[in-house]
Scaffold this motif. Structure first.
Motif, mmCIF file in Angstrom:
data_model
loop_
_atom_site.group_PDB
_atom_site.id
_atom_site.type_symbol
_atom_site.label_atom_id
_atom_site.label_comp_id
_atom_site.label_asym_id
_atom_site.label_seq_id
_atom_site.Cartn_x
_atom_site.Cartn_y
_atom_site.Cartn_z
ATOM 1 N N GLN A 31 52.019 36.008 53.352
ATOM 2 C CA GLN A 31 51.068 36.057 52.237
ATOM 3 C C GLN A 31 50.136 37.224 52.461
ATOM 4 O O GLN A 31 49.594 37.411 53.549
ATOM 5 N N GLY A 33 46.975 38.862 50.208
ATOM 6 C CA GLY A 33 46.204 38.657 48.985
ATOM 7 C C GLY A 33 46.773 37.450 48.260
ATOM 8 O O GLY A 33 46.980 36.394 48.843
ATOM 9 N N GLU A 34 47.091 37.626 46.973
ATOM 10 C CA GLU A 34 47.658 36.550 46.167
ATOM 11 C C GLU A 34 49.182 36.489 46.256
ATOM 12 O O GLU A 34 49.803 35.559 45.756
ATOM 13 N N VAL A 35 49.786 37.472 46.866
ATOM 14 C CA VAL A 35 51.238 37.630 46.852
ATOM 15 C C VAL A 35 51.894 36.978 48.077
ATOM 16 O O VAL A 35 51.362 37.050 49.181
ATOM 17 N N GLU A 82 55.935 34.863 45.190
ATOM 18 C CA GLU A 82 54.809 34.577 44.301
ATOM 19 C C GLU A 82 54.109 35.893 43.982
ATOM 20 O O GLU A 82 53.727 36.618 44.890
ATOM 21 N N THR A 83 53.962 36.199 42.696
ATOM 22 C CA THR A 83 53.323 37.444 42.277
ATOM 23 C C THR A 83 51.805 37.305 42.310
ATOM 24 O O THR A 83 51.271 36.206 42.368
ATOM 25 N N GLY A 84 51.142 38.430 42.254
ATOM 26 C CA GLY A 84 49.687 38.458 42.246
ATOM 27 C C GLY A 84 49.203 39.850 42.587
ATOM 28 O O GLY A 84 49.927 40.830 42.428
ATOM 29 N N VAL A 85 47.989 39.915 43.098
ATOM 30 C CA VAL A 85 47.355 41.186 43.428
ATOM 31 C C VAL A 85 47.235 41.322 44.940
ATOM 32 O O VAL A 85 46.845 40.375 45.619
ATOM 33 N N VAL A 86 47.580 42.503 45.436
ATOM 34 C CA VAL A 86 47.375 42.853 46.840
ATOM 35 C C VAL A 86 46.448 44.057 46.840
ATOM 36 O O VAL A 86 46.678 45.019 46.111
ATOM 37 N N ARG A 87 45.416 43.983 47.655
ATOM 38 C CA ARG A 87 44.455 45.089 47.733
ATOM 39 C C ARG A 87 44.470 45.672 49.154
ATOM 40 O O ARG A 87 44.746 44.940 50.113
ATOM 41 N N ASP A 90 43.525 43.638 52.502
ATOM 42 C CA ASP A 90 43.871 42.215 52.510
ATOM 43 C C ASP A 90 44.567 41.870 53.815
ATOM 44 O O ASP A 90 45.346 42.662 54.352
#
Length: 96
Positions: A31, A33-35, A82-87, A90
């Motif tokens: 995991q 961030g959100e991904v 799982e998709t999402g935002v990675v910065r 993170d």
């Protein structure tokens, strides 16, 4: 019509530097961030690693080294679970 597919890359910095630790992640999820991604195989390197991105000079020694000592592998492939935002910055965590 021409379609260009980019090759997204994520580079992780390890707290304790263990050479090629990513190979132990095969079959596991990470995991960031959100991904969540699942690591599924080693990455065979192509001749692009021989090209210096700053001046485009060619040096075949990196790929020769990978071929001799790492079966031409360096890094791993992962697929998005799982998709999402990675910065940038993170924390990446190995799951299960």
């Amino acid at each position: 019509m021409i379609t260009f597919v980019s090759r997204p890359n994520i580079v992780l910095e390890q707290a304790d530097v263990v050479p090629f630790a990513e190979e132990d992640w095969i079959g596991r999820r990470i995991q960031m961030g959100e991904v969540v991604v699942e690591v599924f195989k080693k990455c065979k390197r192509c001749s692009m690693v021989n090209i210096d991105p700053e001046n485009y000079s060619v040096d075949p020694s990196p790929l020769k080294t990978f071929a001799a000592s790492r079966q031409a592998c360096f890094g791993v492939y992962a697929s998005v679970v799982e998709t999402g935002v990675v910065r940038v910055g993170d924390v990446a965590r190995l799951l299960g």
